[in-house]
Design a protein around this motif. Structure first.
Motif, PDB file in Angstrom:
ATOM      1  N   ALA A  86       0.822  -1.219   0.000  1.00  0.00           N
ATOM      2  CA  ALA A  86       0.000   0.000   0.000  1.00  0.00           C
ATOM      3  C   ALA A  86       0.851   1.261   0.000  1.00  0.00           C
ATOM      4  CB  ALA A  86      -0.935   0.001   1.211  1.00  0.00           C
ATOM      5  N   THR A  87       2.113   1.159   0.399  1.00  0.00           N
ATOM      6  CA  THR A  87       2.999   2.334   0.426  1.00  0.00           C
ATOM      7  C   THR A  87       3.811   2.477  -0.860  1.00  0.00           C
ATOM      8  OG1 THR A  87       4.922   1.207   1.406  1.00  0.00           O
ATOM      9  CG2 THR A  87       3.221   2.019   2.923  1.00  0.00           C
ATOM     10  N   VAL A  88       3.650   1.551  -1.789  1.00  0.00           N
ATOM     11  CA  VAL A  88       4.435   1.564  -3.031  1.00  0.00           C
ATOM     12  C   VAL A  88       3.656   2.306  -4.109  1.00  0.00           C
ATOM     13  CG1 VAL A  88       5.482   0.158  -4.839  1.00  0.00           C
ATOM     14  CG2 VAL A  88       5.604  -0.591  -2.448  1.00  0.00           C
ATOM     15  N   ARG A  89       4.204   3.438  -4.540  1.00  0.00           N
ATOM     16  CA  ARG A  89       3.582   4.258  -5.584  1.00  0.00           C
ATOM     17  C   ARG A  89       4.570   4.365  -6.749  1.00  0.00           C
ATOM     18  NH1 ARG A  89       2.251   6.205  -0.626  1.00  0.00           N
ATOM     19  NH2 ARG A  89       4.084   7.554  -0.510  1.00  0.00           N
ATOM     20  N   PRO A  90       4.255   3.710  -7.876  1.00  0.00           N
ATOM     21  CA  PRO A  90       5.228   3.618  -8.973  1.00  0.00           C
ATOM     22  C   PRO A  90       5.744   4.956  -9.463  1.00  0.00           C
ATOM     23  CG  PRO A  90       3.452   2.056  -9.319  1.00  0.00           C
ATOM     24  CD  PRO A  90       3.044   2.904  -8.142  1.00  0.00           C
ATOM     25  N   GLU A  91       4.870   5.977  -9.517  1.00  0.00           N
ATOM     26  CA  GLU A  91       5.335   7.272 -10.022  1.00  0.00           C
ATOM     27  C   GLU A  91       6.426   7.866  -9.139  1.00  0.00           C
ATOM     28  OE1 GLU A  91       1.923   8.178  -7.240  1.00  0.00           O
ATOM     29  OE2 GLU A  91       2.403   6.666  -8.757  1.00  0.00           O
TER      30      GLU A  91
END
Length: 535
Positions: free
Chosen positions: A110-115
């Motif tokens: 949930a803390t992984v944001r590709p951008e």
């Protein structure tokens, strides 16, 4: 971004982060694919429609004028081939993931944001000569079933250290709660602030608020040139106390920022914390309301700096989003120096306010597409030219990258995508737009992504595939993590970049924790259909 198969376009998500220049960029510039085949236009009202009948960013209306004050455009036709988002370059997600992996654990998906992984690296896009943006559209084939990766790159002109810039009025809100006693938290914050005090100009202003169970103003808004010694004394005296009342800290910080507001200056609150709130309003709703109020009334933005092995990522994100700001994460003195010494003092000058991007894909050429990340930065397509709808704040020397997975129609040729960025002049709030277009088969969209000469594009792809693997995988053409680590290592060898070497090491650690992967999970065909660009 909204799902376009819904009855009505969903309004933009919770985050409208602004951008503070290259504050958060990890600092790599490597050459890569050129922008051949790209066309650009720069207009104050409207944008030129691309040739060949492609879906223009304004829904096919071409060079129609921007709406007057208080007017709204009609919803754009063919929204299923438009992609619209606010500009942003948070990097906290990537920084915190690296910290977790270094400690032998996987980050929470949930803390992984590709951008934020992608924008932790700074491609060498062409820079404009004026205060607007350059627009670069390029890409390459993934080698799987007609899928390509298409990259939209935006860049602003760098800051001139010798030129005059507006003064900065910075209110630092520092967490001194008990949880900040861990090495790499308050000690790192104190070192960072001490370094920054030497970098700011004499006509800049600084204030300092601390919080634990209560908040305390340690230094009211003070001109730096009059108080460098005093600033250091206050910073050196910081020590941990009790619980974490972020609400009290933020409220007091904004009180101080409003009291010390300087017209014509860059007014910003900088929150330094592990964001592990356990006292006061830990749900953030009343804090968010206050932040939004002062942003609208005074233009005060919020920049969140996260620290600590345990870090309240979601809480910090919500605060920064509402404050038109962004977040970064630091865990070492070198990272802190990059943010507070190399970047922050040089990039307080704004190039754009409320910046948004819209990418129009040609339905005759493109069968399916998917924006990788940016879920929380979505803007309704019809709001692209509604300047009352919030966008991102962009500073000098900044780059923003968006990466798309695109499946082209067999044998199709011609226009593929037009990317348009719209922003308001920071001083006059006059709207401006600039566009770039790429065609299928053009030199800017040719060859295999893993071929020679594509280092810049490869690095973008590696960061995106890495983030996607940590979230469960599924992007087309994804190599296994071992191969991604090798490819990042090869780029590090060729470029001599330490930050790319860190990326390679992080991917290798993740591979060990996740186990062997054969090209990632299958890209589920049901996720995307013609006219359904989002899963």
């Amino acid at each position: 971004m909204e799902r376009h198969d819904s009855p009505s376009a969903r309004r933009r998500g919770a985050r409208f982060p602004a951008v503070v220049a290259a504050l958060l960029a990890a600092g790599l510039a490597v050459g890569g694919c050129g922008a051949g085949g790209q066309r650009s236009s720069d207009e104050t009202t409207g944008v030129r429609a691309p040739e060949g009948g492609s879906a223009a960013p304004d829904g096919g209306r071409g060079g129609t004028a921007a709406p007057r004050e208080g007017e709204r455009r009609s919803p754009s036709p063919a929204p299923d081939y438009l992609s619209t988002f606010a500009l942003d370059v948070d990097t906290a997600s990537y920084g915190y993931a690296r910290r977790a992996l270094a400690e032998g654990r996987l980050p929470d998906p949930a803390t992984v944001r590709p951008e934020e992984f992608v924008n932790s690296f700074r491609p060498d896009y062409p820079r404009p000569s004026d205060n607007g943006f350059s627009v670069t559209v390029d890409g390459a084939r993934t080698g799987r079933d007609g899928w390509s990766l298409v990259r939209v790159g935006l860049a602003t002109r760098g800051a001139d250290r010798n030129a005059e810039r507006p003064p900065a009025a910075l209110t630092f809100v520092v967490d001194v709660s008990g949880s900040m006693d861990e090495p790499g938290r308050l000690d790192l914050v104190k070192e960072s602030l001490g370094l920054l005090a030497d970098q700011l100009r004499d006509d800049d202003s600084i204030a300092l608020v601390t919080f634990s169970d209560e908040a305390e103003t340690r230094l009211p808004m003070t001109r730096v040139g009059d108080a460098r010694g005093r600033i250091r004394e206050v910073v050196d005296a910081l020590a941990t106390r009790a619980s974490t009342n972020v609400e009290a800290g933020v409220r007091t910080g904004y009180d101080v920022a409003v009291a010390g507001h300087r017209k014509g200056a860059t007014n910003r609150v900088v929150l330094l914390s592990d964001a592990l709130a356990n006292t006061g309003d830990t749900e953030a709703e009343s804090i968010l309301a206050r932040i939004d109020e002062e942003r609208r009334a005074y233009g005060i933005t919020l920049f969140g700096v996260g620290v600590g092995s345990e870090y309240g990522d979601d809480f910090m994100e919500r605060l920064a989003d509402k404050g038109d700001g962004q977040t970064t994460y630091v865990s070492t003195p070198a990272q802190a120096r990059k943010v507070f010494v190399d970047q922050l003092p040089a990039h307080v000058e704004l190039r754009a306010r409320d910046a948004k991007a819209q990418v129009a894909f040609d339905r005759g050429t493109v069968e399916r597409f998917r924006l990788i990340g940016y879920e929380n930065r979505a803007v309704a397509d019809e709001d692209f030219r509604d300047d009352r709808v919030d966008g991102g704040e962009v500073g000098a020397g900044h780059t923003v990258t968006a990466l798309y997975a695109v499946k082209t129609r067999p044998g199709a040729a011609g226009p593929l995508a037009t990317a348009t960025v719209r922003w308001l002049d920071p001083a006059t709030r006059a709207p401006h737009e600039r566009s770039g277009t790429v065609e299928s088969g053009s030199p800017a969209l040719a060859g295999d992504i893993w071929g020679e000469g594509h280092d810049s594009l490869q690095l973008t792809a590696i960061a995106a595939y890495f983030a996607d693997a940590l979230r469960g995988g599924g992007l087309p053409g994804a190599p296994g993590l071992g191969e991604l680590a090798d490819r990042a290592g090869a780029i590090a060898d060729r470029s001599g970049s330490a930050v790319v070497r860190e990326l390679s090491d992080a991917i290798r650690r993740a591979s060990g924790l996740l186990g062997p992967q054969e090209g990632g999970n299958p890209f589920r065909e049901g996720e995307l259909g013609s006219g359904d660009p989002y899963s």
